[in-house]
Design an enzyme around this catalytic site. Structure first.
Site, PDB file in Angstrom:
ATOM      1  N   GLU A  13     -10.456  -2.647   4.463  1.00 19.66           N
ATOM      2  CA  GLU A  13      -9.110  -2.115   4.664  1.00 19.66           C
ATOM      3  C   GLU A  13      -9.003  -0.720   4.037  1.00 19.66           C
ATOM      4  O   GLU A  13      -9.760  -0.357   3.145  1.00 19.66           O
ATOM      5  CB  GLU A  13      -8.064  -3.054   4.019  1.00 19.66           C
ATOM      6  CG  GLU A  13      -8.036  -4.429   4.655  1.00 19.66           C
ATOM      7  CD  GLU A  13      -6.872  -5.291   4.157  1.00 19.66           C
ATOM      8  OE1 GLU A  13      -6.121  -5.814   4.993  1.00 19.66           O
ATOM      9  OE2 GLU A  13      -6.708  -5.438   2.927  1.00 19.66           O
ATOM     10  N   ASP A  32       0.791  -1.241   0.000  1.00 17.00           N
ATOM     11  CA  ASP A  32       0.000   0.000   0.000  1.00 17.00           C
ATOM     12  C   ASP A  32       0.826   1.295   0.000  1.00 17.00           C
ATOM     13  O   ASP A  32       1.796   1.413   0.758  1.00 17.00           O
ATOM     14  CB  ASP A  32      -0.857   0.092   1.273  1.00 17.00           C
ATOM     15  CG  ASP A  32      -1.530  -1.202   1.636  1.00 17.00           C
ATOM     16  OD1 ASP A  32      -1.431  -2.165   0.885  1.00 17.00           O
ATOM     17  OD2 ASP A  32      -2.153  -1.236   2.705  1.00 17.00           O
TER      18      ASP A  32
HETATM   19  C1  FRU Z   1      -3.738  -3.765   2.708  1.00 17.73           C
HETATM   20  C2  FRU Z   1      -3.113  -4.149   4.041  1.00 17.73           C
HETATM   21  C3  FRU Z   1      -3.493  -3.164   5.128  1.00 17.73           C
HETATM   22  C4  FRU Z   1      -2.363  -3.328   6.108  1.00 17.73           C
HETATM   23  C5  FRU Z   1      -1.182  -3.535   5.192  1.00 17.73           C
HETATM   24  C6  FRU Z   1      -0.112  -4.420   5.748  1.00 17.73           C
HETATM   25  O1  FRU Z   1      -3.042  -4.272   1.633  1.00 17.73           O
HETATM   26  O2  FRU Z   1      -3.496  -5.460   4.405  1.00 17.73           O
HETATM   27  O3  FRU Z   1      -4.766  -3.373   5.682  1.00 17.73           O
HETATM   28  O4  FRU Z   1      -2.199  -2.215   6.934  1.00 17.73           O
HETATM   29  O5  FRU Z   1      -1.703  -4.096   3.999  1.00 17.73           O
HETATM   30  O6  FRU Z   1       0.984  -4.436   4.893  1.00 17.73           O
END
Ligand code: FRU
Length: 492
Positions: free
Chosen positions: A221, A47
């Protein structure tokens, strides 16, 4: 190597600087390194985080596991640029080095307070028996963008929610701070919650955003909430939706609600969830305001739980190009930010009359091209646009005028990511096909349809770059103009 749990939770401190340099040198020489997209120096990127225009520069961070193409101990890696396209690698910014974030500095956002940059993120902690404890954290950065101080602001999930509680997106409004955060109820339903605090960072839960989507995936998310063109927009990434015709075809989804949000009642009116991108590889986007005040979005050009052909070269994924968002008739329009035009070099333009015989046009610069196609007379049933190389690998875009369906097919495009069910993605256009803007990099294609009304993003792993664009039409002719630009390399 086998990525055991133990191996995944080894971090940068487990290897020497030389070993790390050696690893990133090897990565540099792997095939499919991108030319103008943000990509990791080694390991796995996911992300985008902490995206902000701050003291005259754009700062962008991303979720990073340095030691391999897997999800392991996450850091925030920092890139910066004077504009939205020439991002330079700065280095790791948030290290998982406290009890609160011992098992990963997970996603979050940033805000400027009194000329200082504050990061908000989720500290992922695991107990000895591997129970997850999420901490919502803030970190202050000094002028060299090094973390000075880290503090938890919310410990654990609130009552009624599970430990899947993460990804705070912060903003300030009338002297108060707010963040929206992804959550899961104890009944395993995805939600977005809002917290509020005064200047003291004493955050209180206001409650769930009332969207009426009570049974819409098991976890949401990376939520993002902002005003745009007199509307409120809630972006989030629901996990656990069933595929539904042309929608929800990826493992997890990423989309938005447009409507009116009332901070007193937490009610959000809307006309339904709409996906941001109908391609194969798009997830967990984040927005910020550009220096001109536009709302700009960057996404992760990848998805969890899929293995990609670059994995064997010890790196995975990249970020998308920056997109400017606008609301038109309660839908989001996404156009590539004009800073991307700075990459343009040579161009050429051709007018073509397409029929059932193949019309072939050489790409001006295979693997670094912007292709703009505008249609002036569609007098056929279908139009096919195929990008191909001399290894007979091909990626096809087909538009059927009668159904208004546009299909992207990467079945024969080269190597493929694993465990993605089908190699076609489709979208039914709101209006007849008029215009396509396609950005080709070494291992990706971003397709903007009808001035950003729809977008399809895909990674591609051809043996050699696609050299040619081949057009054909069925049952009639299509008159179009094709303008191409050679793009120069970005920085990272
Ligand atoms: C989304 C996610 C988020 C988390 C991060 C961990 O891709 O699962 O929810 O904070 O990636 O890398």
């Amino acid at each position: 190597m086998e990525w055991t749990r133990e191996a995944r939770y080894r971090g940068l401190s487990s290897i020497s600087n030389e070993a790390f340099e050696h690893m990133s040198e090897q990565v540099k020489h792997s095939p499919w390194r991108q030319s103008y997209h943000v990509q990791p120096v080694s390991g796995l990127l996911n992300d985008p985080n902490g995206f902000i225009y701050y003291k005259g520069q754009y700062h962008l961070f991303y979720q990073w596991y340095p030691l391999g193409p897997v999800h392991g101990l996450k850091y925030w890696y920092h890139v910066a640029s004077d504009d939205l396209i020439h991002f330079k690698n700065i280095g790791p910014a948030v290290y998982p080095d406290t009890t609160y974030d011992s098992h990963g500095a997970y996603s979050g956002s940033s805000i400027e307070i009194d000329n200082q940059l504050f990061l908000f993120y989720t500290g992922n902690h695991r107990t000895k028996d591997w129970k997850r404890v999420p901490y919502q954290m803030y970190a202050t950065l000094n002028d060299d963008f090094q973390v000075m101080d880290k503090q938890p602001i919310v410990e654990g999930p609130p009552c009624g929610y599970t430990d899947h509680f993460r990804d705070p997106k912060v903003w300030k409004e009338q002297e108060r701070y707010y963040f929206v955060i992804g959550a899961q109820t104890t009944q395993k339903a995805g939600r977005a919650l809002i917290y509020q605090s005064d200047a003291d960072f004493n955050f209180n839960l206001l409650g769930e955003i009332q969207t009426g989507l009570s049974d819409f995936g098991y976890m949401w998310e990376c939520p993002d909430l902002f005003k745009l063109d007199n509307k409120d927009v809630l972006i989030f990434c629901p996990q656990g939706l069933e595929a539904d015709g042309m929608n929800y075809r990826n493992i997890y989804q990423s989309g938005y609600l447009v409507g009116d949000f009332n901070i007193e009642t937490l009610e959000m009116s809307h006309n339904g969830f709409i996906e941001l991108d109908h391609g194969f590889d798009f997830y967990a986007p984040q927005t910020t305001l550009s220096k001109e005040g536009e709302r700009v979005l960057i996404g992760w050009m990848g998805l969890p739980d899929i293995t990609y052909p670059t994995d064997v070269y010890n790196w995975a994924h990249c970020l998308t190009l920056p997109r400017v968002l606008k609301v038109k008739e309660d839908k989001i329009i996404q156009m590539v930010h004009s800073d991307v035009e700075k990459l343009r070099r040579k161009s050429n333009e051709t007018k073509l009359e397409i029929n059932d015989k193949l019309t072939t046009v050489d790409l001006i610069q295979p693997s670094r091209t912007e292709v703009n196609i505008s249609i002036n007379a569609f007098k056929a049933d279908t139009l096919k646009i195929a990008f191909s190389n001399y290894d007979e690998e091909v990626v096809e875009i087909t538009y059927d005028k009668n159904s208004a369906v546009l299909e992207l097919n990467r079945r024969l495009s080269g190597e493929l990511p694993s465990n993605q069910d089908d190699q076609t993605r489709s979208i039914c256009l709101d209006q007849p096909l008029k215009e396509l803007k396609i950005f080709i990099d070494v291992s990706s294609m971003e397709i903007f349809i009808n001035e950003g009304t729809h977008v399809m993003t895909t990674r591609l792993f051809p043996t050699t770059p696609y050299q040619q664009c081949k057009f054909s039409a069925h049952s009639g002719t299509v008159g179009l103009k094709m303008k191409q630009y050679e793009l120069k390399r970005g920085k990272s």
